[in-house]
Design a protein around this motif. Structure first.
Motif, mmCIF file in Angstrom:
data_model
loop_
_atom_site.group_PDB
_atom_site.id
_atom_site.type_symbol
_atom_site.label_atom_id
_atom_site.label_comp_id
_atom_site.label_asym_id
_atom_site.label_seq_id
_atom_site.Cartn_x
_atom_site.Cartn_y
_atom_site.Cartn_z
ATOM 1 N N ASP A 1 0.801 -1.212 0.000
ATOM 2 C CA ASP A 1 0.000 0.000 0.000
ATOM 3 C C ASP A 1 0.840 1.272 0.000
ATOM 4 N N GLU A 2 1.879 1.319 0.836
ATOM 5 C CA GLU A 2 2.688 2.528 0.936
ATOM 6 C C GLU A 2 3.395 2.842 -0.372
ATOM 7 N N HIS A 3 3.783 1.795 -1.107
ATOM 8 C CA HIS A 3 4.448 2.012 -2.386
ATOM 9 C C HIS A 3 3.509 2.716 -3.365
ATOM 10 N N TYR A 4 2.255 2.271 -3.402
ATOM 11 C CA TYR A 4 1.283 2.907 -4.297
ATOM 12 C C TYR A 4 0.946 4.316 -3.822
ATOM 13 N N ASN A 5 0.980 4.527 -2.521
ATOM 14 C CA ASN A 5 0.772 5.884 -1.998
ATOM 15 C C ASN A 5 1.879 6.818 -2.476
ATOM 16 N N LEU A 6 3.125 6.325 -2.467
ATOM 17 C CA LEU A 6 4.254 7.131 -2.932
ATOM 18 C C LEU A 6 4.113 7.459 -4.415
ATOM 19 N N LEU A 7 3.771 6.453 -5.221
ATOM 20 C CA LEU A 7 3.606 6.685 -6.654
ATOM 21 C C LEU A 7 2.487 7.688 -6.918
ATOM 22 N N SER A 8 1.408 7.585 -6.143
ATOM 23 C CA SER A 8 0.298 8.516 -6.295
ATOM 24 C C SER A 8 0.722 9.936 -5.935
ATOM 25 N N ALA A 9 1.420 10.086 -4.814
ATOM 26 C CA ALA A 9 1.878 11.414 -4.384
ATOM 27 C C ALA A 9 2.869 11.997 -5.389
ATOM 28 N N PHE A 10 3.693 11.131 -5.963
ATOM 29 C CA PHE A 10 4.675 11.539 -6.976
ATOM 30 C C PHE A 10 3.962 12.141 -8.188
ATOM 31 N N LYS B 1 0.812 13.196 -8.443
ATOM 32 C CA LYS B 1 -0.019 14.364 -8.115
ATOM 33 C C LYS B 1 0.818 15.610 -7.870
ATOM 34 N N SER B 2 2.044 15.440 -7.366
ATOM 35 C CA SER B 2 2.933 16.593 -7.170
ATOM 36 C C SER B 2 3.402 17.144 -8.513
ATOM 37 N N ILE B 3 3.698 16.250 -9.466
ATOM 38 C CA ILE B 3 4.078 16.698 -10.808
ATOM 39 C C ILE B 3 2.886 17.377 -11.473
ATOM 40 N N ARG B 4 1.717 16.742 -11.377
ATOM 41 C CA ARG B 4 0.492 17.319 -11.954
ATOM 42 C C ARG B 4 0.214 18.699 -11.359
ATOM 43 N N GLY B 5 0.511 18.859 -10.074
ATOM 44 C CA GLY B 5 0.290 20.126 -9.389
ATOM 45 C C GLY B 5 1.405 21.128 -9.570
ATOM 46 N N SER B 6 2.391 20.793 -10.426
ATOM 47 C CA SER B 6 3.511 21.690 -10.765
ATOM 48 C C SER B 6 4.321 22.106 -9.550
ATOM 49 N N ASP B 7 4.574 21.145 -8.642
ATOM 50 C CA ASP B 7 5.433 21.388 -7.481
ATOM 51 C C ASP B 7 6.711 20.565 -7.641
ATOM 52 N N ALA C 1 7.820 16.905 -5.850
ATOM 53 C CA ALA C 1 8.012 15.792 -6.781
ATOM 54 C C ALA C 1 9.371 15.143 -6.603
ATOM 55 N N ILE C 2 10.403 15.965 -6.391
ATOM 56 C CA ILE C 2 11.762 15.433 -6.199
ATOM 57 C C ILE C 2 11.860 14.655 -4.890
ATOM 58 N N VAL C 3 11.175 15.122 -3.849
ATOM 59 C CA VAL C 3 11.190 14.394 -2.573
ATOM 60 C C VAL C 3 10.584 13.005 -2.754
ATOM 61 N N TYR C 4 9.423 12.949 -3.438
ATOM 62 C CA TYR C 4 8.791 11.641 -3.642
ATOM 63 C C TYR C 4 9.614 10.761 -4.578
ATOM 64 N N LEU C 5 10.290 11.377 -5.538
ATOM 65 C CA LEU C 5 11.193 10.601 -6.395
ATOM 66 C C LEU C 5 12.304 9.988 -5.552
ATOM 67 N N ALA C 6 12.877 10.775 -4.642
ATOM 68 C CA ALA C 6 13.941 10.262 -3.772
ATOM 69 C C ALA C 6 13.443 9.090 -2.935
ATOM 70 N N MET C 7 12.220 9.203 -2.426
ATOM 71 C CA MET C 7 11.649 8.116 -1.631
ATOM 72 C C MET C 7 11.436 6.863 -2.479
ATOM 73 N N ALA D 1 13.872 14.116 -15.792
ATOM 74 C CA ALA D 1 12.520 13.890 -16.313
ATOM 75 C C ALA D 1 11.462 14.432 -15.363
ATOM 76 N N THR D 2 11.656 14.211 -14.070
ATOM 77 C CA THR D 2 10.693 14.669 -13.062
ATOM 78 C C THR D 2 10.570 16.185 -13.063
ATOM 79 N N LEU D 3 11.703 16.887 -13.082
ATOM 80 C CA LEU D 3 11.683 18.348 -13.052
ATOM 81 C C LEU D 3 11.115 18.914 -14.346
ATOM 82 N N LEU D 4 11.431 18.264 -15.487
ATOM 83 C CA LEU D 4 10.866 18.716 -16.756
ATOM 84 C C LEU D 4 9.340 18.649 -16.710
ATOM 85 N N LEU D 5 8.810 17.530 -16.259
ATOM 86 C CA LEU D 5 7.359 17.352 -16.234
ATOM 87 C C LEU D 5 6.690 18.281 -15.223
#
Length: 422
Positions: free
Chosen positions: A238-247, A249-255, A259-265, A320-324
């Motif tokens: 479950d936590e893995h899918y939570n991380l992917l979801s937060a990742f 949604k942070s990119i979608r929200g232009s933060d 996004a980089i924090v969730y990528l690191a996790m 890629a994360t920062l570009l998106l």
């Protein structure tokens, strides 16, 4: 001697660290246990957050016979043994069963309890580190109240460490144990919200230096003893899918920072394939036609990451994360295909216009009226008006131009071609 984490385990709700959202004053779980009204419950949350502790407290306030099983190594025979005790004299008020790690029980094992939960002869308290809605049989879920346990704050863990130190000083009463300022906070920050882990680390440090006349624990000692932070980032569950979801949604929200924090996790989980797949999805779902080249660049970054492997793969993944995250956003491609799929699943789409059908065979003109097809490249701007939609969906609209530079330019072009006023 029992591990320190077991010896420090609270015996009353008021002594439990954290979880004020369910154990605070006048909260439903605390009131339930205060009056001994133990019901069927599922405790859901990460390790070391108090699930077993609260279950033990529930057992003490209950007047039922208490059994404890761990689903990791328990079997159907263990459940049958408990069921066989139901009608014994010492079980006349019912049985309270604490089933730890219930996600490891299969459907048949869980169902074996259902009859006795329904008639009240067994009261079930189950705990799990996984999302119960993914792992627990629906009939069990519907008969239980679900309480989510959250990772403990550093403040909660510091309080636990302070209590643990008093016990350790009793164990080593002939020696002085000194704790430098900020040490408990450091141990707490390295525990990942897990009280059991934090207390275990404190016990490890004290034991490691117990041969000295005086035990002095400072930040250097802690860093030498705890080689890395305890993290709960797993590549499954479950936590893995939570991380992917937060990742996403942070990119979608232009933060880009979040996004980089969730990528690191996610990188800490080592699951490079899930990261790459999610980045490719985001490029089309959330950036889409606002910046069509994004998917090309992301694909190049993903391919580089897969070829390089960790640890260096983190660099193209970061690019890629920062570009998106900093790109203009459009979900028009996602919305268009979603609407179209929904319509073809629920509506009669009718016939494809005959002149759009395949005409590369002898006699096709007699069946499909291929000659009626107007070849767009024979007309100005390679466009001519004709019906393309299946008959049952005629007039339906699925694509709406997004409010971004790229799609607005495309809209302007087609408005001119079609002779529309803008």
């Amino acid at each position: 001697m029992k591990p320190l984490a077991d010896r420090i385990r609270p015996e009353r709700i008021s002594e439990v660290f954290g979880q004020k959202h369910i154990l605070g004053k006048n909260k439903v779980l605390s009131r339930m246990l205060e009056y001994g009204n133990v019901m069927n419950m599922i405790f859901y949350g990460p390790p070391g957050t108090g699930k077993t502790t609260v279950a033990n407290i529930a057992a003490k306030v209950s007047d039922k016979k208490f059994y404890k099983l761990n689903a990791t190594n328990a079997s159907l025979a263990d459940i049958k043994n408990i069921i066989n005790d139901i009608d014994r004299l010492d079980s006349s008020k019912g049985i309270l069963l604490y089933l730890d790690e219930i996600q490891n029980f299969n459907k048949k094992q869980q169902q074996s309890l259902l009859e006795f939960i329904e008639n009240g002869k067994i009261t079930l308290i189950a705990s799990t580190t996984e999302n119960p809605f993914f792992y627990i049989y629906n009939a069990i879920l519907s008969r239980c109240s679900i309480f989510q346990f959250k990772p403990l704050s550093n403040k909660d863990i510091v309080e636990g460490l302070d209590r643990a130190l008093n016990i350790l000083r009793g164990d080593y009463n002939e020696k002085a144990i000194s704790i430098s300022e900020g040490v408990f906070e450091l141990i707490a920050s390295l525990s990942g919200g897990d009280m059991r882990k934090a207390i275990g680390n404190l016990e490890l440090i004290v034991t490691s230096y117990s041969d000295l006349d005086e035990i002095i624990i400072d930040e250097e000692v802690v860093k030498n003893s705890i080689t890395e932070k305890s993290v709960s980032f797993n590549a499954t569950g479950d936590e893995h899918y939570n991380l992917l979801s937060a990742f996403q949604k942070s990119i979608r929200g232009s933060d880009p920072d979040a996004a980089i924090v969730y990528l690191a996790m996610l990188i800490k989980t080592g699951d490079i394939m899930s990261i790459c797949r999610r980045l490719l999805v985001i490029a089309s779902e959330d950036i889409g036609l606002a910046y069509p080249q994004a998917i090309v660049i992301v694909k190049a970054c993903v391919d580089s990451a897969l070829q390089i492997g960790f640890p260096e793969a983190r660099i193209p993944l970061s690019e890629a994360t920062l570009l998106l995250a900093t790109s203009p956003k459009s979900n028009t491609a996602y919305m268009a295909i979603s609407k179209a799929i929904k319509d073809i699943e629920s509506n009669d789409i009718g016939e494809i216009p005959s002149y759009l059908k395949d005409g590369h065979y002898v006699g096709s003109d007699r069946l499909n009226k291929v000659k009626l097809y107007k070849y767009p490249h024979d007309y100005n701007n390679s466009y001519v008006e004709q019906t393309y939609m299946p008959s049952g969906l005629k007039g339906k609209k699925y694509y709406n131009y997004g409010n971004n530079k790229m799609e607005e330019a495309t809209k302007l072009y087609w408005n001119k071609v079609l002779g529309k006023n803008i």
